[in-house]
Design a protein around this motif. Structure first.
Motif, PDB file in Angstrom:
ATOM      1  N   LEU A  77      27.189   1.643   1.521  1.00 41.63           N
ATOM      2  CA  LEU A  77      26.112   0.656   1.514  1.00 41.63           C
ATOM      3  C   LEU A  77      25.245   0.873   0.280  1.00 41.63           C
ATOM      4  N   VAL A  78      24.959  -0.198  -0.435  1.00 46.81           N
ATOM      5  CA  VAL A  78      24.100  -0.135  -1.611  1.00 46.81           C
ATOM      6  C   VAL A  78      22.872  -0.993  -1.326  1.00 46.81           C
ATOM      7  N   TRP A  79      21.722  -0.354  -1.274  1.00 48.53           N
ATOM      8  CA  TRP A  79      20.464  -1.032  -0.976  1.00 48.53           C
ATOM      9  C   TRP A  79      19.712  -1.219  -2.287  1.00 48.53           C
ATOM     10  N   VAL A  80      19.413  -2.463  -2.645  1.00 50.75           N
ATOM     11  CA  VAL A  80      18.728  -2.770  -3.899  1.00 50.75           C
ATOM     12  C   VAL A  80      17.412  -3.466  -3.552  1.00 50.75           C
ATOM     13  N   TYR A  81      16.292  -2.843  -3.929  1.00 51.96           N
ATOM     14  CA  TYR A  81      14.994  -3.384  -3.538  1.00 51.96           C
ATOM     15  C   TYR A  81      13.883  -2.797  -4.405  1.00 51.96           C
ATOM     16  N   PRO A  82      12.718  -3.457  -4.418  1.00 52.17           N
ATOM     17  CA  PRO A  82      11.581  -2.926  -5.164  1.00 52.17           C
ATOM     18  C   PRO A  82      10.729  -2.010  -4.281  1.00 52.17           C
ATOM     19  N   THR A  83       9.962  -1.167  -4.933  1.00 53.35           N
ATOM     20  CA  THR A  83       8.931  -0.393  -4.242  1.00 53.35           C
ATOM     21  C   THR A  83       7.635  -1.165  -4.376  1.00 53.35           C
ATOM     22  N   TRP A  84       7.111  -1.592  -3.245  1.00 53.54           N
ATOM     23  CA  TRP A  84       5.819  -2.273  -3.203  1.00 53.54           C
ATOM     24  C   TRP A  84       4.913  -1.458  -2.301  1.00 53.54           C
ATOM     25  N   TRP A  85       3.748  -1.071  -2.806  1.00 52.24           N
ATOM     26  CA  TRP A  85       2.802  -0.259  -2.047  1.00 52.24           C
ATOM     27  C   TRP A  85       3.458   1.025  -1.543  1.00 52.24           C
ATOM     28  N   GLY A  86       4.302   1.613  -2.382  1.00 58.60           N
ATOM     29  CA  GLY A  86       4.890   2.918  -2.083  1.00 58.60           C
ATOM     30  C   GLY A  86       6.159   2.888  -1.267  1.00 58.60           C
ATOM     31  N   ALA A  87       6.578   1.734  -0.786  1.00 58.27           N
ATOM     32  CA  ALA A  87       7.761   1.677   0.081  1.00 58.27           C
ATOM     33  C   ALA A  87       8.467   0.336  -0.098  1.00 58.27           C
ATOM     34  N   MET A  88       9.411   0.054   0.780  1.00 53.37           N
ATOM     35  CA  MET A  88      10.216  -1.167   0.712  1.00 53.37           C
ATOM     36  C   MET A  88       9.395  -2.407   1.068  1.00 53.37           C
ATOM     37  N   PRO A  89       9.833  -3.588   0.629  1.00 55.45           N
ATOM     38  CA  PRO A  89       9.148  -4.832   1.009  1.00 55.45           C
ATOM     39  C   PRO A  89       9.287  -5.116   2.511  1.00 55.45           C
ATOM     40  N   ALA A  90       8.361  -5.912   3.022  1.00 57.10           N
ATOM     41  CA  ALA A  90       8.351  -6.258   4.445  1.00 57.10           C
ATOM     42  C   ALA A  90       9.658  -6.909   4.883  1.00 57.10           C
TER      43      ALA A  90
END
Length: 194
Positions: A77-90
């Motif tokens: 599994l490859v999870w691609v996401y930004p860090t917003w406020w220290g963690a993953m988006p909602a």
């Protein structure tokens, strides 16, 4: 048999750097002979709120039933996401809350505080963008989002090893730096796809 890879895009925008990283990874993995699927969370129709917690009944939407089937299919599994406020988006957190359910991702043992890790046998990579410099996120903020995803979600469910690749700071990055990040994602896909 070809490596089966599921790329999960956790950024809501299809035009984001995360989407570009996901596509570059997919290109590399396919060039290496892997079978790759993309799950773009921003295009799925589902309620990201787990209204009654894990105690109540909340039927899965067809998109989430399909997502569980794809996770079951994948070996990586490859999870691609930004860090917003220290963690993953909602959006990504809501997806995990709704999909990584008891009976699918884990199962507590009766009369015990131990659990069975139902997604064992899979590995994962995180491709995470951030506006903070990666050194600052690591040494000053102590990587709260990376630790949450790696330890308390994926490894809790039996997925290991989990490798983390940070890309940042994104804010102010010129086109040459972004091109290097895309090339790095493609190289990671090529390496994993072999």
């Amino acid at each position: 048999m070809a490596q089966r890879i599921l790329v999960i895009l956790g950024h809501p925008s299809a035009g984001s750097l995360c989407a570009g990283l996901a596509q570059s990874y997919i290109e590399g993995a396919r060039a290496a002979g892997a079978e790759v699927r993309l799950l773009a969370l921003g295009q799925l129709a589902f309620d990201p709120l787990l209204h009654a917690g894990y105690q109540g009944e909340q039927p899965l939407e067809p998109a989430l039933r399909d997502a569980q089937a794809q996770i079951t299919w994948a070996g990586h599994l490859v999870w691609v996401y930004p860090t917003w406020w220290g963690a993953m988006p909602a959006l990504l957190k809501g997806f995990i809350d709704r999909v990584f359910l008891p009976g699918f991702a884990f199962k507590y043992r009766p009369g015990s505080s131990l659990w069975d890790k139902l997604l064992a046998g899979r590995s994962a990579e995180l491709l995470v963008t951030m506006d903070s410099p990666p050194w600052y996120y690591r040494w000053v903020q102590h990587m709260p989002g990376h630790r949450q995803m790696r330890k308390t979600i994926l490894e809790f469910s039996g997925i290991r090893p989990v490798r983390v690749h940070g890309f940042g700071p994104v804010r102010g990055a010129d086109s040459a730096r972004r091109a290097r990040w895309l090339a790095q994602a493609r190289a990671q896909g090529l390496r994993q796809g072999r």
